[in-house]
Motif scaffolding. Sequence first.
Motif, short mmCIF file in Angstrom:
data_model
loop_
_atom_site.label_atom_id
_atom_site.label_comp_id
_atom_site.label_asym_id
_atom_site.label_seq_id
_atom_site.Cartn_x
_atom_site.Cartn_y
_atom_site.Cartn_z
N ILE A 123 0.85 -1.19 0.00
CA ILE A 123 0.00 0.00 0.00
C ILE A 123 0.89 1.24 0.00
CG2 ILE A 123 -1.60 1.34 1.43
CD1 ILE A 123 -2.81 -1.35 2.33
N GLY A 124 0.60 2.17 -0.91
CA GLY A 124 1.41 3.38 -1.03
C GLY A 124 2.49 3.27 -2.09
N PHE A 125 2.76 2.04 -2.54
CA PHE A 125 3.69 1.83 -3.66
C PHE A 125 3.05 0.92 -4.69
CE2 PHE A 125 6.59 3.41 -0.47
CZ PHE A 125 7.35 4.30 -1.21
N SER A 126 1.76 1.13 -4.87
CA SER A 126 0.97 0.41 -5.85
C SER A 126 0.02 1.41 -6.47
CB SER A 126 0.18 -0.72 -5.16
OG SER A 126 -0.89 -1.17 -5.98
N THR A 127 -0.22 1.31 -7.77
CA THR A 127 -1.19 2.21 -8.40
C THR A 127 -2.59 1.60 -8.38
OG1 THR A 127 -0.16 1.44 -10.47
CG2 THR A 127 0.26 3.69 -9.81
N ARG A 128 -2.74 0.43 -7.73
CA ARG A 128 -4.08 -0.14 -7.54
C ARG A 128 -4.55 0.01 -6.10
NH1 ARG A 128 -4.48 -5.91 -10.35
NH2 ARG A 128 -2.53 -6.33 -9.27
N TYR A 129 -3.60 0.08 -5.15
CA TYR A 129 -3.94 0.22 -3.74
C TYR A 129 -3.29 1.50 -3.21
CZ TYR A 129 -5.72 -4.50 -4.07
OH TYR A 129 -6.44 -5.62 -4.44
N ARG A 130 -4.09 2.55 -3.17
CA ARG A 130 -3.55 3.86 -2.80
C ARG A 130 -3.15 3.88 -1.32
NH1 ARG A 130 -7.80 5.30 -6.26
NH2 ARG A 130 -9.21 5.47 -4.47
N GLY A 131 -2.17 4.74 -1.03
CA GLY A 131 -1.68 4.89 0.32
C GLY A 131 -2.50 5.86 1.15
N ALA A 132 -1.96 6.19 2.33
CA ALA A 132 -2.73 6.91 3.35
C ALA A 132 -2.52 8.42 3.33
CB ALA A 132 -2.39 6.35 4.73
N PHE A 133 -1.81 8.97 2.33
CA PHE A 133 -1.80 10.42 2.16
C PHE A 133 -3.08 10.80 1.40
CE2 PHE A 133 3.10 10.10 2.04
CZ PHE A 133 3.15 10.11 3.43
N ALA A 134 -4.20 10.35 1.94
CA ALA A 134 -5.51 10.53 1.33
C ALA A 134 -6.55 10.52 2.44
CB ALA A 134 -5.81 9.41 0.32
N GLU A 135 -7.72 11.03 2.13
CA GLU A 135 -8.76 11.07 3.16
C GLU A 135 -9.20 9.68 3.58
OE1 GLU A 135 -11.20 15.14 2.54
OE2 GLU A 135 -11.35 13.76 0.84
N ARG A 136 -9.22 8.74 2.65
CA ARG A 136 -9.66 7.37 2.95
C ARG A 136 -8.78 6.37 2.20
NH1 ARG A 136 -13.76 10.80 2.85
NH2 ARG A 136 -14.05 10.78 0.59
N LEU A 137 -8.78 5.14 2.69
CA LEU A 137 -8.03 4.09 2.01
C LEU A 137 -8.71 2.74 2.24
CD1 LEU A 137 -4.68 3.18 3.81
CD2 LEU A 137 -6.53 4.39 4.94
N VAL A 138 -8.37 1.78 1.38
CA VAL A 138 -8.90 0.41 1.47
C VAL A 138 -7.86 -0.45 2.20
CG1 VAL A 138 -9.45 -1.65 0.13
CG2 VAL A 138 -10.36 0.57 -0.57
N LEU A 139 -8.33 -1.23 3.17
CA LEU A 139 -7.45 -2.10 3.94
C LEU A 139 -8.02 -3.52 3.97
CD1 LEU A 139 -6.76 0.25 6.99
CD2 LEU A 139 -5.24 -0.19 5.06
N THR A 140 -7.14 -4.49 4.20
CA THR A 140 -7.53 -5.89 4.31
C THR A 140 -8.00 -6.17 5.73
OG1 THR A 140 -5.93 -6.50 2.60
CG2 THR A 140 -6.73 -8.27 4.05
N GLU A 141 -9.24 -6.62 5.86
CA GLU A 141 -9.82 -6.82 7.20
C GLU A 141 -8.97 -7.76 8.06
OE1 GLU A 141 -14.20 -7.76 9.05
OE2 GLU A 141 -13.37 -9.21 7.63
N ALA A 142 -8.48 -8.84 7.48
CA ALA A 142 -7.76 -9.86 8.24
C ALA A 142 -6.47 -9.33 8.87
CB ALA A 142 -7.45 -11.06 7.36
#
Length: 363
Positions: A115-134
Amino acid sequence: MSTGTMKAVVRRGPRLLVADVPDAVPGAGQVVARTLACGICGSDLHAVHHLEHSIEMGRRSGAADTLDPAQDLVMGHEFCAEVLDHGPGTDKRLKAGTRVVSTPFAFSELGPELIGFSTRYRGAFAERLVLTEALLLPVPNGLASEAAALTEPLAVGTHAVAVGAPGERSVAMVIGCGPIGLAVIVALKRRGIGPIIAADFSPARRARAEQLGADIVVDPAETSPHAAWSGFDVPATLAEMGLAQMAGRSLRDAVIFECVGVPGMLQSLLENAPPGAHVVVVGACAEDDRILPVLAINKQLRFSFVFAYTPDEFAETLQALGEGEIDPSIFLSGQVGLNETAAAFERLGNPGNDVKIVVEPWR
């Protein structure tokens, strides 16, 4: 689920700007979370101007190709966030409103993506982000969000010390007292290792090393940190070791943590490390370097190169923060909003008194 946009700091070419990006929408097994705090890492600083080089190093290492440098990139992998909503196939074990941290990985058909070094999974310099629940860990004991965001960089120190495996007779040296060097000192102190010799050119960073418990703090511009070995029963040279062994002296071993990562550091340690030392390379030198291996052979030096941490080490570090075993105030040197992030990157290019600046997108 939102299908709109949100604000984020994006790397577009070799510069940072605030832009609207597609909102975070969780897929199967994922949650969407609101970023509360995200630290700026040295790898983020490097990527602004040298992203293509970083991608090439990943390819040469055999990593999956998950990053397109022509696209906008949202960085940020040292985060604390608040769960907002759950995607399909989640068990909802952590309710909306729970503050969490996580190892910064997402999973796709290519395997783990950072996360943060992928163009499919944006990093946290953003208002919201997607994370893996597990992977989510709840923030314990009311720990402040900016302190919880230190879990990731501090876990790097936890892992480095685990690989170094110092024992009760070890003398430790930390070369470079930036965020990672300080994290190593924290991990050494938590294991009860000492004495600890720390070296850095920056007076502010030396002061922080001393606050964290380093026993000898050295300005390498004035004194070689290696001058201290003999005083701690670590033979500094092969000749000194031979004399000590002939005299039947009880000797200690050296574990050296290289936390600078610039060309010339490895050769300097080949020249100056005591015989039998274990050198743990934590600093990420991304340039060609030259060493003379026969020096390491003559001294029987051991080198270990480390990256990141295990999930257990990450969880252990979070627990230590939550239990008050680590003082986060020694690391935190500034908090900024999205509009101030580019200036914070510039500031960290010449850090001065700074160690860790945290981005808080809600500001």
